[in-house]
Design an enzyme around this catalytic site. Structure first.
Site, PDB file in Angstrom:
ATOM      1  N   TYR A 236       0.808  -1.226   0.000  1.00  0.00           N
ATOM      2  CA  TYR A 236       0.000   0.000   0.000  1.00  0.00           C
ATOM      3  C   TYR A 236       0.838   1.273   0.000  1.00  0.00           C
ATOM      4  CZ  TYR A 236      -4.027   2.924   0.261  1.00  0.00           C
ATOM      5  OH  TYR A 236      -4.965   3.869  -0.065  1.00  0.00           O
ATOM      6  N   LYS A 245      -1.111   8.704  -2.816  1.00  0.00           N
ATOM      7  CA  LYS A 245      -1.419   9.365  -1.540  1.00  0.00           C
ATOM      8  C   LYS A 245      -0.409  10.480  -1.253  1.00  0.00           C
ATOM      9  CE  LYS A 245      -5.145   7.109  -0.572  1.00  0.00           C
ATOM     10  NZ  LYS A 245      -6.417   7.768  -0.938  1.00  0.00           N
TER      11      LYS A 245
HETATM   12  P1  NAD Z   1     -15.709   3.452  -2.145  1.00  0.00           P
HETATM   13  O1  NAD Z   1     -15.525   2.655  -3.379  1.00  0.00           O
HETATM   14  O2  NAD Z   1     -16.564   2.905  -1.069  1.00  0.00           O
HETATM   15  O3  NAD Z   1     -16.310   4.902  -2.534  1.00  0.00           O
HETATM   16  C1  NAD Z   1     -15.890   5.559  -3.690  1.00  0.00           C
HETATM   17  C2  NAD Z   1     -16.886   6.626  -4.083  1.00  0.00           C
HETATM   18  O4  NAD Z   1     -16.414   7.284  -5.263  1.00  0.00           O
HETATM   19  C3  NAD Z   1     -18.278   6.096  -4.424  1.00  0.00           C
HETATM   20  O5  NAD Z   1     -19.226   7.021  -3.967  1.00  0.00           O
HETATM   21  C4  NAD Z   1     -18.274   6.084  -5.953  1.00  0.00           C
HETATM   22  O6  NAD Z   1     -19.566   6.194  -6.545  1.00  0.00           O
HETATM   23  C5  NAD Z   1     -17.457   7.319  -6.226  1.00  0.00           C
HETATM   24  N1  NAD Z   1     -16.849   7.362  -7.551  1.00  0.00           N
HETATM   25  C6  NAD Z   1     -15.957   6.501  -8.108  1.00  0.00           C
HETATM   26  N2  NAD Z   1     -15.614   6.925  -9.347  1.00  0.00           N
HETATM   27  C7  NAD Z   1     -16.295   8.072  -9.560  1.00  0.00           C
HETATM   28  C8  NAD Z   1     -16.363   8.986 -10.638  1.00  0.00           C
HETATM   29  N3  NAD Z   1     -15.644   8.830 -11.758  1.00  0.00           N
HETATM   30  N4  NAD Z   1     -17.185  10.051 -10.519  1.00  0.00           N
HETATM   31  C9  NAD Z   1     -17.930  10.232  -9.400  1.00  0.00           C
HETATM   32  N5  NAD Z   1     -17.901   9.408  -8.355  1.00  0.00           N
HETATM   33  C10 NAD Z   1     -17.093   8.348  -8.428  1.00  0.00           C
HETATM   34  O7  NAD Z   1     -14.239   3.772  -1.621  1.00  0.00           O
HETATM   35  P2  NAD Z   1     -13.648   4.180  -0.187  1.00  0.00           P
HETATM   36  O8  NAD Z   1     -12.989   2.983   0.384  1.00  0.00           O
HETATM   37  O9  NAD Z   1     -14.637   4.921   0.607  1.00  0.00           O
HETATM   38  O10 NAD Z   1     -12.476   5.182  -0.632  1.00  0.00           O
HETATM   39  C11 NAD Z   1     -12.628   6.587  -0.630  1.00  0.00           C
HETATM   40  C12 NAD Z   1     -11.294   7.253  -0.315  1.00  0.00           C
HETATM   41  O11 NAD Z   1     -10.909   6.883   1.009  1.00  0.00           O
HETATM   42  C13 NAD Z   1     -10.141   6.819  -1.221  1.00  0.00           C
HETATM   43  O12 NAD Z   1      -9.269   7.920  -1.404  1.00  0.00           O
HETATM   44  C14 NAD Z   1      -9.452   5.764  -0.393  1.00  0.00           C
HETATM   45  O13 NAD Z   1      -8.099   5.590  -0.737  1.00  0.00           O
HETATM   46  C15 NAD Z   1      -9.579   6.376   0.975  1.00  0.00           C
HETATM   47  N6  NAD Z   1      -9.360   5.447   2.086  1.00  0.00           N
HETATM   48  C16 NAD Z   1     -10.000   4.241   2.167  1.00  0.00           C
HETATM   49  C17 NAD Z   1      -9.712   3.382   3.240  1.00  0.00           C
HETATM   50  C18 NAD Z   1     -10.359   2.028   3.385  1.00  0.00           C
HETATM   51  O14 NAD Z   1      -9.874   1.240   4.181  1.00  0.00           O
HETATM   52  N7  NAD Z   1     -11.434   1.723   2.677  1.00  0.00           N
HETATM   53  C19 NAD Z   1      -8.820   3.781   4.235  1.00  0.00           C
HETATM   54  C20 NAD Z   1      -8.230   5.044   4.136  1.00  0.00           C
HETATM   55  C21 NAD Z   1      -8.492   5.848   3.057  1.00  0.00           C
END
Ligand code: NAD
Ligand code: NA
Length: 398
Positions: A236, A245
């Site tokens: 990661y 990131k």
């Molecule tokens: P997720 O897949 O649950 O949510 C992603 C969102 O983005 C959804 O609402 C989706 O519809 C939207 N999306 C995707 N492509 C799109 C586009 N082209 N136009 C408009 N909307 C779009 O993902 P998540 O896990 O919530 O990740 C969100 C952020 O949080 C990312 O930056 C991820 O790296 C970060 N993050 C996630 C975690 C984890 O453990 N899941 C931990 C830390 C940080």
């Protein structure tokens, strides 16, 4: 209606709309039991609002802070035989509940990377949303980003950089642990991952809202990062995603300076590892998350997504005395995960998890993991049926 989950590998191909609705209602209910945000924003734009961290944050700010929200997401409504995506129904359920509370909850479904989407949102804020934006949450997780010149897509990769990586994924369809090995990313793959998951599009949104005079005095913006531990580092933070990131972190510093003219701030919220559509793909992550959840549950420190993001909002970004950050200007809501005691216990447990014993919950929280994963699509763990199980009346072993 009896809907069976269709799972391919680690991807849920359908959802249960009523289950999604119930899940949103239960997350809102959970949130309403928590202390409210006393100094929160009132006019919020969430980019990536339909699932994961973005959705949890939207629930926190709306139901824990009485904010009107605009949510942008990329989801599909039902059509013909297809159920539509879980995020589509999450949006509907969120809006229904928010409107009942007298809050505005507007959804835009389409590509957040595109200029027409920016224009639509700007027009809406001008004509109907009444008041400038005081918080922008940037929470996209996407596999691709259209190149602005129309020549195809940039693709993001989940790969190590420099050296190959070997780890396990949990194939949820087959209920098996499977070894996966990954070659290191090429320089092009690194660059494209930065294009998709770095901060460029975040910055475009902030500059667009600024040039349209839609940012309020004291505006705050946040994007989410994951740093993780030694276990997750090679795949990661030390890999392609980490490069994206780092770009996001640099962008927050640039935006923080840019927003000073509004007395505004830009931040990175470092989150704990949460089961999401995306995180189950990452080799090594599923077993890590299972061990993490087991340790945190034992310590009474386990948080659901909505509780976690509410803590990030209430105790860090909107702390009454100002934003709480570490010496690198990062919000560290991953403190419980990275507690050395917790990490040591994860190390100990993860070594004992095998392809044979992982379903037993002996060393890690497999049941919790499956429940979370199925819950993302409005299902429960009990909805899963394995052909082998029916045939032999025995659990499927590999
Ligand atoms: P997720 O897949 O649950 O949510 C992603 C969102 O983005 C959804 O609402 C989706 O519809 C939207 N999306 C995707 N492509 C799109 C586009 N082209 N136009 C408009 N909307 C779009 O993902 P998540 O896990 O919530 O990740 C969100 C952020 O949080 C990312 O930056 C991820 O790296 C970060 N993050 C996630 C975690 C984890 O453990 N899941 C931990 C830390 C940080
Ligand atoms: Na999100």
């Amino acid at each position: 209606m009896d809907i069976r989950p269709i799972i391919k590998g680690v991807i849920a191909k359908n959802c249960n709309p009523e289950g999604c609705r119930k899940s949103i209602q239960s997350q809102i209910h959970q949130l309403q039991q928590l202390p409210a945000i006393s100094t929160g924003p009132k006019k919020v734009l969430v980019i990536g609002a339909s699932s994961g961290l973005g959705l949890a944050t939207r629930i926190s700010l709306a139901f824990g802070g009485r904010a009107d929200t605009i949510g942008i997401s990329y989801e599909r409504p039902p059509s013909g035989e297809k159920s539509g995506t879980a995020g589509w129904f999450n949006n509907l359920a969120f809006t229904e509940a928010a409107e009942k509370e007298g809050l505005i909850a507007k959804n835009f479904v389409g590509d957040a990377y595109s200029e027409p989407m920016q224009q639509q949102v700007v027009d809406y804020i001008r004509s109907e949303f009444e008041g400038s934006i005081d918080c922008i949450v940037y929470s996209l997780a996407a596999g691709v980003r259209p190149r602005p010149d129309g020549s195809g897509f940039w693709k993001s990769s989940l790969k190590p950089v420099g050296e190959p990586f070997a780890g396990n994924i949990i194939n949820i369809e087959k209920d098996q642990i499977q070894p996966v090995s990954m070659p290191p990313a090429s320089p092009e793959e690194v660059q494209e991952t930065v294009k998709v998951m770095g901060g460029e599009n975040w910055e475009e949104w902030i500059r667009c809202l600024d040039s349209n005079n839609l940012l309020a005095r004291g505006v705050k913006t946040i994007a989410f990062s994951y740093i993780g531990s030694d276990v997750t580092y090679p795949i990661y933070f030390g890999g392609t995603m980490g490069q994206a990131k780092l770009h996001l972190h640099d962008t927050s510093d640039r935006l923080n300076k840019f927003l000073s003219k509004h007395q505004g701030e830009a931040h990175i919220g470092v989150s704990t590892a949460l089961v999401s559509k995306a995180s189950v793909f990452i080799p090594g992550f599923s077993c890590y998350m299972m061990a993490l959840s087991r340790v945190l549950k034992q310590k009474g420190e386990y948080e659901t997504s909505v509780a976690h993001m509410h803590r990030m909002m209430k105790d860090f970004l909107f702390h009454p005395e100002g934003v709480k950050t570490d010496e690198n200007r990062l919000i560290r809501a991953d403190d419980r995960e990275l507690n050395p005691e917790v990490q040591a216990e994860i190390f100990r447990l993860i070594d004992k998890v095998t392809a044979e014993n992982f379903r037993s919950d002996q060393y890690a929280d497999y049941s919790g993991f499956i429940e979370e994963f199925m819950g993302l699509s409005g299902f429960t763990a009990k909805d899963r049926v394995f052909p082998e199980t029916i045939a032999s009346q025995e659990p499927a072993l590999n």
